[in-house]
Scaffold this active site. Structure first.
Site: not given
Ligand code: GLT
Ligand code: MN
Ligand code: MN
Length: 389
Positions: A60, A258
């Protein structure tokens, strides 16, 4: 009347560069927002106000293919932005999921060279995090999994993961970094099956590590909800084990992809009990909003999204206080929790005498079954407090 829900850095609210910096890309659509530099994201968080710190993945901050000159320019711009906004860095982590090299995992990859590269990338990312004062180091093994069980021996995969964490703990100690490691579970997405699908799996795993004392968990609301589980229960277990080193707050409809929604936006009641749990336990760690604004949002709405996450937390914190002080709730809790000092003393510690006393006791099952448990009243009163009645 002054606004009571204004966050301050003391609340320890944090955002990852990838959260408010999310461009709205999804598997079916292109970005809807311009991509911002790390310094621009920090400035945006400054505009949000009240944020304590920012978190990042190695990439990032520094793109995976950046030259040394580019990297040092980015770091210097980022440092200046942190100074301007009085923000700090709380947590760092490694991106071991975006690059095609990690298409079959990193620490659990079937390729020894990929596993070695993953270790190297993580050590370098730990150096980068330490350079900016990160205290927590998160491990989210998004690609550590399978689509077909024939692909990896799960016992071997777990062994590989353990070896990597043991190695990296030792690296942290050797470099004097003082990191706390926080393992983040997720059941699926992007892999069909990700190893260590829930926080409970990681809690069990930690006790098998060489340096388990420096390793805890980073539970995420959405990830536990994706598994259909009660998030507060996962957090409670982590708290009980002294392992809640970090937390990812967001929201998620059950049974969906998600979503990483704004905190409290999908299941406010679950969010309420979570905030109550964290506040009652006096959780002192960072509260990271690992969420992003709707794909339809523009910059101004992204700012509203970030403010909303914190505001909802603070509103629910006040509701938790109201709940605990509410006369009806208090009376109900008193009725529900039947104390029995002598009985508790008996079962608190095993002795032959205690066992004999318990064995000789007579219990009136019918009377026990008849004692009132007014949970409907309790829940209705909870709902009324939540709805502001
Ligand atoms: C990614 C994931 C998150 C994690 C991050 C850490 S990256 O966005 O969906 O839940 O916490 O790597
Ligand atoms: Mn997540
Ligand atoms: Mn997360």
């Amino acid at each position: 009347m002054p606004d009571r829900y204004v966050p301050t850095p003391k609340d320890k609210f944090t955002f990852g560069l990838w959260t408010v910096g999310n461009t709205g890309r999804d598997p079916f659509g292109l970005p809807t927002r311009p991509s911002l530099s790390p310094a621009q994201i920090v400035d945006l968080l400054g505009e949000v106000g009240g944020v304590c710190a920012v978190n990042f993945h190695d990439n990032d901050l520094i793109p995976i293919d950046a030259t040394e000159a580019e990297a040092s320019q980015i770091k210097s711009d980022f440092t200046k932005a942190l100074k301007r906004t009085k923000l700090r860095v709380a947590m760092a982590t490694t991106n071991l999921f975006s690059d095609p090299a990690f298409r079959d995992g990193a620490f659990t990859s079937n390729d020894a060279e990929v596993r070695a590269y993953a270790l190297q990338k993580t050590m370098r990312a730990m150096d980068l995090g330490a350079e900016f004062g990160a205290q927590v180091y998160v491990f989210w093994g998004g690609r550590e999994g399978i689509e077909t069980d024939g692909a990896k021996d799960p016992v071997e995969a777990e062994g590989r993961f353990r070896q990597a964490i043991d190695f990296l703990c030792a690296y942290s100690i050797d470099r004097g970094y003082d990191y706390k490691f926080a393992l983040e579970a997720k059941p699926n997405e992007p892999r069909a099956h990700i190893f260590f699908p829930t926080t409970g799996h990681y809690l069990a795993f930690i006790s098998t590590l060489k340096h388990g004392e420096m390793v805890g968990v980073n539970p995420e609301v959405a990830h536990e909800h994706m598994a259909g589980l009660n998030f507060s229960h996962a957090v409670a277990q982590a708290l009980g084990a002294g392992k809640l080193f970090h937390i990812d707050l967001n929201d998620q409809e059950f049974g969906r992809f998600d979503q990483d929604f704004r905190f409290g936006s999908a299941n406010p009641k679950a969010a309420f009990f979570l905030v109550k749990l964290l506040e009652d336990a006096k959780y002192q760690g960072f509260k990271h909003f690992d969420a992003h604004a709707y794909r339809t949002s523009d910059r101004a709405d992204v700012i509203e999204f970030a403010r909303g996450c914190m505001r909802t937390y603070l509103i629910l914190k006040e509701k938790a206080r109201k709940w605990s002080e509410d006369a009806t709730i208090k009376a109900l809790l008193k009725q529900i929790n039947r104390a029995g000092k002598d009985l508790d003393a008996l079962s608190a510690k095993y002795s032959r005498a205690h066992a004999e006393t318990l064995l000789a006791m007579r219990f009136d099952r019918n009377a026990l079954a008849e004692r009132p448990l007014p949970y409907e009243r309790l829940d209705q009163r909870t709902m009324e407090i939540l709805m502001g009645v």
